[in-house]
Design an enzyme around this catalytic site. Structure first.
Site, PDB file in Angstrom:
ATOM      1  N   ASP A  62       5.974  -3.149  -2.925  1.00 25.65           N
ATOM      2  CA  ASP A  62       4.334  -2.994  -2.460  1.00 25.65           C
ATOM      3  C   ASP A  62       3.584  -4.121  -2.183  1.00 25.65           C
ATOM      4  O   ASP A  62       3.677  -5.044  -2.750  1.00 25.65           O
ATOM      5  CB  ASP A  62       3.917  -2.454  -3.877  1.00 25.65           C
ATOM      6  CG  ASP A  62       2.361  -1.794  -3.431  1.00 25.65           C
ATOM      7  OD1 ASP A  62       1.964  -1.512  -2.513  1.00 25.65           O
ATOM      8  OD2 ASP A  62       1.695  -1.813  -4.403  1.00 25.65           O
ATOM      9  N   THR A  95      -0.169  -1.475   3.430  1.00 22.80           N
ATOM     10  CA  THR A  95      -0.734  -2.723   3.197  1.00 22.80           C
ATOM     11  C   THR A  95       0.287  -3.833   3.903  1.00 22.80           C
ATOM     12  O   THR A  95      -0.059  -4.483   4.565  1.00 22.80           O
ATOM     13  CB  THR A  95      -0.597  -3.123   1.568  1.00 22.80           C
ATOM     14  OG1 THR A  95       0.553  -2.839   1.094  1.00 22.80           O
ATOM     15  CG2 THR A  95      -1.765  -2.281   1.087  1.00 22.80           C
ATOM     16  N   THR A  96       1.603  -3.366   3.740  1.00 23.06           N
ATOM     17  CA  THR A  96       2.670  -4.399   4.590  1.00 23.06           C
ATOM     18  C   THR A  96       2.456  -4.136   5.945  1.00 23.06           C
ATOM     19  O   THR A  96       2.502  -5.491   6.760  1.00 23.06           O
ATOM     20  CB  THR A  96       4.128  -3.941   4.188  1.00 23.06           C
ATOM     21  OG1 THR A  96       3.841  -3.831   2.669  1.00 23.06           O
ATOM     22  CG2 THR A  96       4.852  -4.938   4.674  1.00 23.06           C
ATOM     23  N   ASP A 392      -0.721   5.415  -4.643  1.00 23.21           N
ATOM     24  CA  ASP A 392      -0.720   5.573  -3.448  1.00 23.21           C
ATOM     25  C   ASP A 392      -0.829   7.102  -2.727  1.00 23.21           C
ATOM     26  O   ASP A 392      -1.437   7.376  -2.040  1.00 23.21           O
ATOM     27  CB  ASP A 392       0.567   4.653  -2.629  1.00 23.21           C
ATOM     28  CG  ASP A 392       0.552   3.435  -2.884  1.00 23.21           C
ATOM     29  OD1 ASP A 392      -0.353   2.655  -3.471  1.00 23.21           O
ATOM     30  OD2 ASP A 392       1.571   2.739  -2.483  1.00 23.21           O
TER      31      ASP A 392
HETATM   32  P1  ADP Z   1       3.225  -0.323   3.945  1.00 23.53           P
HETATM   33  O1  ADP Z   1       3.164  -1.251   2.837  1.00 23.53           O
HETATM   34  O2  ADP Z   1       2.895  -0.547   5.141  1.00 23.53           O
HETATM   35  O3  ADP Z   1       3.134   1.213   3.743  1.00 23.53           O
HETATM   36  P2  ADP Z   1       6.070   0.515   3.342  1.00 23.53           P
HETATM   37  O4  ADP Z   1       7.353  -0.303   2.971  1.00 23.53           O
HETATM   38  O5  ADP Z   1       5.634   1.522   2.676  1.00 23.53           O
HETATM   39  O6  ADP Z   1       5.026  -0.412   3.880  1.00 23.53           O
HETATM   40  O7  ADP Z   1       6.735   1.055   4.833  1.00 23.53           O
HETATM   41  C1  ADP Z   1       6.062   1.859   5.818  1.00 23.53           C
HETATM   42  C2  ADP Z   1       6.714   2.185   7.067  1.00 23.53           C
HETATM   43  O8  ADP Z   1       7.737   2.785   6.798  1.00 23.53           O
HETATM   44  C3  ADP Z   1       5.859   3.180   7.898  1.00 23.53           C
HETATM   45  O9  ADP Z   1       5.964   2.583   8.990  1.00 23.53           O
HETATM   46  C4  ADP Z   1       6.436   4.354   7.528  1.00 23.53           C
HETATM   47  O10 ADP Z   1       6.198   5.364   8.630  1.00 23.53           O
HETATM   48  C5  ADP Z   1       8.057   3.921   7.468  1.00 23.53           C
HETATM   49  N1  ADP Z   1       8.762   5.045   6.834  1.00 23.53           N
HETATM   50  C6  ADP Z   1       8.441   5.490   5.618  1.00 23.53           C
HETATM   51  N2  ADP Z   1       9.404   6.331   5.218  1.00 23.53           N
HETATM   52  C7  ADP Z   1      10.268   6.397   6.446  1.00 23.53           C
HETATM   53  C8  ADP Z   1      11.627   7.283   6.661  1.00 23.53           C
HETATM   54  N3  ADP Z   1      11.984   7.947   5.812  1.00 23.53           N
HETATM   55  N4  ADP Z   1      12.160   7.139   7.847  1.00 23.53           N
HETATM   56  C9  ADP Z   1      11.475   6.352   8.676  1.00 23.53           C
HETATM   57  N5  ADP Z   1      10.538   5.458   8.436  1.00 23.53           N
HETATM   58  C10 ADP Z   1       9.693   5.696   7.545  1.00 23.53           C
END
Ligand code: ADP
Ligand code: MG
Length: 541
Positions: A62, A95-96, A392
């Site tokens: 996270d 957030t990331t 979340d």
């Molecule tokens: P954040 O803190 O920004 O939410 P995450 O590590 O949760 O960071 O990553 C979010 C990113 O991963 C987003 O761009 C989301 O669309 C992408 N994402 C999440 N699940 C999948 C998936 N199953 N396939 C492709 N992209 C994904």
């Protein structure tokens, strides 16, 4: 916010930096933060293990958790941490992404500065790009969602939880999140408001994540105050107190000043009379349950038990408020004020054994709809990660219910924006055009990092994705498919969907912080330890 050039004031000891040097240093500091979290982006991102000064360990993916724990000294870097916090508060997710985007915008800005384009021009170009991106997100890229489409709401929750350590239980947790949010959502005219602070989340380690449950009512992490109290009270009439049922030590001691034999007994009798008075007041109100924010004396607990009354003491203030709302009872200050009209109502108040401990469940509430989630998991680390993920999930479901719009994930939204912003740049002209193009380029960092973190060839993956968006049969929902080596696929079909708000907020915070950092061209070391310039993002809503 745009007026004047902000000056960063550093603590004593730091050197004064001016002009290009200052901008360069600030960009470097901010980018260091962005780079630190970039490898966690996406479901294939790495987890980070954080160890604090007390030796406590957090394992998480996270972004905001990481940044909260890291000691960040540099003021420009701190601004990025603020971006993460704002994103977390507003959206619960992204957030990331917001931090990585900020870093990338600054990286692109830096090369424009090297080409002698003034930071003010870059800033202006960035805000033009943001305005257009926001419009595109709302009008062209976002897709409307019906509030009764539980399937989509659950997909949104699952995407948000996708990169957390709860992968295997996502579907069940998503269902719980959707149900919980829908229970507290309210229609105000033609708007939906889902205040997730009304959802109570308790965690108790032991059992497995699959034992996590939704309770239609409230859970107090407290057992009843005395073993002879009933374990269950049906048709509960609940007295809510925010004062203690005790005699304050100081009060007692100041009175005790024994001069004659027999006086001590007198004091003890008086004390006992007060205790009985307290219990009588509860009984007279008709209550069969007492819930107090403060302490209850053991003697009072004993008398309450004798009267068949269930009592719980030292309940959190936030829980008292939830109890009041759920049961329709009024929180009363002082037992003497207690009357039957203040009592809350519930179908049952009971003690249940959860793992090795006992908790109090208040169910069948007559007041407003109330709902709780009891998180279970093998270890404390697990329950903590489930709590973060669930938080979340609750926030993203709430924001989709409120806004009614979703966007494709997997880098699809960012790639589509990049393609369209490049076209838009041509209509801008001048030097700002270069800044808009740089902005478009920066957005591609999202699919880039997703590919890189999965171990794919990022260049090839990006080329494939760009073609999907620009080709003869443009597919605006094409994103990275992790089940097919990163080949482009329709993210709606893969159920990788995110709230509009996650996207708009990430872009606006990232743009704001980038412009802020760009406009700082003077860093002065102050004699006094003045606070650093106020961070962006925190006050924008
Ligand atoms: P954040 O803190 O920004 O939410 P995450 O590590 O949760 O960071 O990553 C979010 C990113 O991963 C987003 O761009 C989301 O669309 C992408 N994402 C999440 N699940 C999948 C998936 N199953 N396939 C492709 N992209 C994904
Ligand atoms: Mg996420």
């Amino acid at each position: 916010m745009m007026a004047g050039t902000p000056i960063l004031v550093l603590r004593e000891g730091a050197e004064r930096e001016k002009g290009k040097g200052a901008v360069g240093n600030n960009i470097a500091a901010a980018r260091a933060i962005a780079d630190a979290v970039r490898s966690t982006l996406g479901p294939r991102g790495m987890d980070k293990m954080l160890v604090d000064s007390m030796g406590d360990v957090t394992i998480t993916n996270d972004g905001v958790t990481i940044l909260k724990e890291v000691d960040v000294e540099h003021p420009a870097a701190k601004m990025l941490v603020e971006v993460a916090k704002t994103q977390d508060q507003q959206c619960g997710d992204g957030t990331t992404t917001a931090v990585v985007l900020s870093g990338e915008l600054l990286k692109r800005a830096e090369s424009l500065i090297d080409q002698n384009i003034h930071p003010t021009v870059i800033s202006r170009g960035f805000s033009l790009a943001l305005a257009e991106a926001d419009r595109l997100l709302r009008k062209e890229i976002g897709t409307p969602v019906r509030p009764d489409d539980d399937e989509i709401l659950s997909e949104v929750a699952q995407t948000a939880m996708g990169s957390k350590g709860v992968f295997g239980s996502r579907a069940e947790l998503a269902k719980l999140a959707v149900k919980a949010v829908k229970t507290i959502a309210e229609k105000h005219e033609n708007r939906t408001v889902a205040d997730i602070s009304l959802i109570q989340v308790e965690k108790k380690f032991g059992g497995g994540i699959a034992d996590t449950q939704l309770v239609e009512g409230l859970i107090l992490d407290k057992e009843r105050g005395h073993p002879r109290m009933p374990t269950e009270v049906k048709d509960a009439k609940i007295a809510l107190l925010n004062s203690s049922l005790e005699i304050k030590k100081t009060e007692f001691e100041s009175k005790i000043n024994i001069k004659a034999p027999g006086q001590l007994q007198g004091f003890l009798d008086q004390e006992d009379r007060t205790f009985r008075e307290m219990v009588d007041a509860v009984k007279a109100s008709g209550a069969n349950v007492v819930i107090s924010q403060k302490g209850i004396d053991d003697v009072v607990l004993h008398y309450l038990a004798r009267a068949g009354i269930y009592a719980v003491k030292q309940v959190k203030e936030s829980d008292m408020q939830k109890l009041s709302r759920a049961t329709g009872g009024k929180v009363v200050t002082g037992y003497k004020e207690l009357s039957s009209s203040d009592l809350g109502r519930a179908g049952a108040v009971e003690q249940r054994k959860i793992g090795d401990s006992h908790m109090t469940f208040v169910t069948g509430c007559k007041g407003a709809r109330s709902v709780s989630i009891l998180i279970r998991g093998g270890t404390e680390h697990v329950t903590q990660e489930v709590e973060r993920s669930l938080n979340d999930a609750l926030k993203v479901v709430a924001s989709v219910l409120e806004d009614g719009v979703i966007c494709p994930g997997g880098g699809a939204t960012e790639m589509e924006l990049a393609v369209r912003l490049r076209k838009f740049a041509r209509t801008v002209g001048g030097r700002e055009q270069l800044a808009v193009e740089a902005y478009a380029q920066a957005l591609e960092v999202v699919p880039w990092a997703l590919a890189e973190n999965a171990g794919y060839d990022a260049v090839n993956t990006l080329i494939g994705l760009r073609q999907a968006h620009e080709g003869n049969l443009p597919t605006k929902n094409a994103g990275i498919n992790f089940s097919a080596q990163g080949k482009p696929a329709d993210m709606f079909q893969l159920k990788v969907v995110e709230p509009l708000r996650v996207k708009t907020q990430a872009l606006s915070s990232a743009t704001e912080v980038a412009s802020m950092v760009l406009r700082i061209d003077d860093v002065i070391a102050s004699k006094k330890s003045a606070p650093p310039a106020s961070p962006p993002g925190g006050h924008s809503h």
